[in-house]
Motif scaffolding. Structure first.
Motif, PDB file in Angstrom:
ATOM      1  N   ILE A  58      -3.004 -14.475  18.241  1.00  0.00           N
ATOM      2  CA  ILE A  58      -3.976 -13.916  17.300  1.00  0.00           C
ATOM      3  C   ILE A  58      -5.327 -14.545  17.569  1.00  0.00           C
ATOM      4  CG2 ILE A  58      -4.533 -13.587  14.873  1.00  0.00           C
ATOM      5  CD1 ILE A  58      -1.546 -14.182  14.330  1.00  0.00           C
ATOM      6  N   PHE A  59      -6.277 -13.710  17.957  1.00  0.00           N
ATOM      7  CA  PHE A  59      -7.601 -14.240  18.231  1.00  0.00           C
ATOM      8  C   PHE A  59      -8.569 -13.928  17.103  1.00  0.00           C
ATOM      9  CE2 PHE A  59      -6.618 -15.727  22.349  1.00  0.00           C
ATOM     10  CZ  PHE A  59      -5.722 -14.838  22.902  1.00  0.00           C
ATOM     11  N   SER A  60      -8.614 -12.700  16.707  1.00  0.00           N
ATOM     12  CA  SER A  60      -9.555 -12.321  15.648  1.00  0.00           C
ATOM     13  C   SER A  60      -9.018 -11.097  14.930  1.00  0.00           C
ATOM     14  CB  SER A  60     -10.936 -12.037  16.244  1.00  0.00           C
ATOM     15  OG  SER A  60     -11.836 -11.637  15.226  1.00  0.00           O
ATOM     16  N   ILE A  61      -8.513 -11.321  13.739  1.00  0.00           N
ATOM     17  CA  ILE A  61      -8.002 -10.206  12.940  1.00  0.00           C
ATOM     18  C   ILE A  61      -9.155  -9.570  12.179  1.00  0.00           C
ATOM     19  CG2 ILE A  61      -6.532  -9.555  11.015  1.00  0.00           C
ATOM     20  CD1 ILE A  61      -4.559 -11.669  11.893  1.00  0.00           C
ATOM     21  N   SER A  62      -9.393  -8.303  12.432  1.00  0.00           N
ATOM     22  CA  SER A  62     -10.468  -7.592  11.748  1.00  0.00           C
ATOM     23  C   SER A  62     -10.019  -7.092  10.379  1.00  0.00           C
ATOM     24  CB  SER A  62     -10.938  -6.408  12.585  1.00  0.00           C
ATOM     25  OG  SER A  62     -11.466  -6.843  13.819  1.00  0.00           O
ATOM     26  N   ALA A  63      -8.779  -6.633  10.312  1.00  0.00           N
ATOM     27  CA  ALA A  63      -8.282  -6.091   9.047  1.00  0.00           C
ATOM     28  C   ALA A  63      -6.762  -6.140   9.031  1.00  0.00           C
ATOM     29  CB  ALA A  63      -8.756  -4.650   8.847  1.00  0.00           C
ATOM     30  N   MET A  64      -6.216  -6.179   7.832  1.00  0.00           N
ATOM     31  CA  MET A  64      -4.772  -6.130   7.632  1.00  0.00           C
ATOM     32  C   MET A  64      -4.514  -5.074   6.565  1.00  0.00           C
ATOM     33  SD  MET A  64      -4.175 -10.261   7.475  1.00  0.00           S
ATOM     34  CE  MET A  64      -2.427 -10.276   7.865  1.00  0.00           C
ATOM     35  N   GLY A  65      -3.404  -4.377   6.717  1.00  0.00           N
ATOM     36  CA  GLY A  65      -3.173  -3.313   5.751  1.00  0.00           C
ATOM     37  C   GLY A  65      -1.726  -2.898   5.654  1.00  0.00           C
ATOM     38  N   TRP A  66      -1.500  -2.004   4.715  1.00  0.00           N
ATOM     39  CA  TRP A  66      -0.178  -1.433   4.488  1.00  0.00           C
ATOM     40  C   TRP A  66      -0.271   0.086   4.552  1.00  0.00           C
ATOM     41  CZ3 TRP A  66       4.159  -4.336   4.133  1.00  0.00           C
ATOM     42  CH2 TRP A  66       4.002  -5.694   3.887  1.00  0.00           C
ATOM     43  N   TYR A  67       0.667   0.669   5.258  1.00  0.00           N
ATOM     44  CA  TYR A  67       0.813   2.109   5.334  1.00  0.00           C
ATOM     45  C   TYR A  67       2.217   2.453   4.835  1.00  0.00           C
ATOM     46  CZ  TYR A  67      -3.356   2.364   8.320  1.00  0.00           C
ATOM     47  OH  TYR A  67      -4.639   2.294   8.815  1.00  0.00           O
TER      48      TYR A  67
END
Length: 115
Positions: free
Chosen positions: A28-37
């Protein structure tokens, strides 16, 4: 290699609550966003909620006021689901968008809401 491990799904009666968790591991270098679908039987996968690295959130209209997305560090995201209805039934997938790389998906966790 990036891995997402989801937990917290299950069977609940209408009006009940569940909390989903997703832990991200790997390169993991740079997480821009996390979400749920989520994907209901016979339907397309749809965005439920998303949170950016800056803390901005976005929700599907159908869950606003009932679901809350949050994170407690850079690699764990939660989805608190309240006032569940049978229409919320489906497989819930965790998603992570990593800058300049792309997005990754978890294996999915089943949420079933009985009437």
């Amino acid at each position: 290699q990036v891995q997402l491990v989801e937990s917290g799904g299950g069977l609940v009666q209408a009006g009940g609550s569940l909390r989903l968790s997703c832990v991200v591991s790997g390169s993991i270098f740079s997480i821009s966003a996390m979400g749920w679908y989520r994907q209901a039987p016979g339907k397309q996968r749809e965005l439920v909620a998303r949170i950016t690295s800056g803390g901005s959130t976005k929700y599907a209209d159908s869950v606003k006021g009932r679901f809350t997305i949050s994170r407690d560090n850079a690699i764990t995201v939660y989805l608190q689901m309240n006032s569940l209805s049978p229409e919320d039934t489906g497989v819930y997938y965790c998603n992570v968008l990593i800058a300049a790389v792309g997005d990754y998906w978890g294996q999915g966790t089943q949420v079933t809401v009985s009437s």
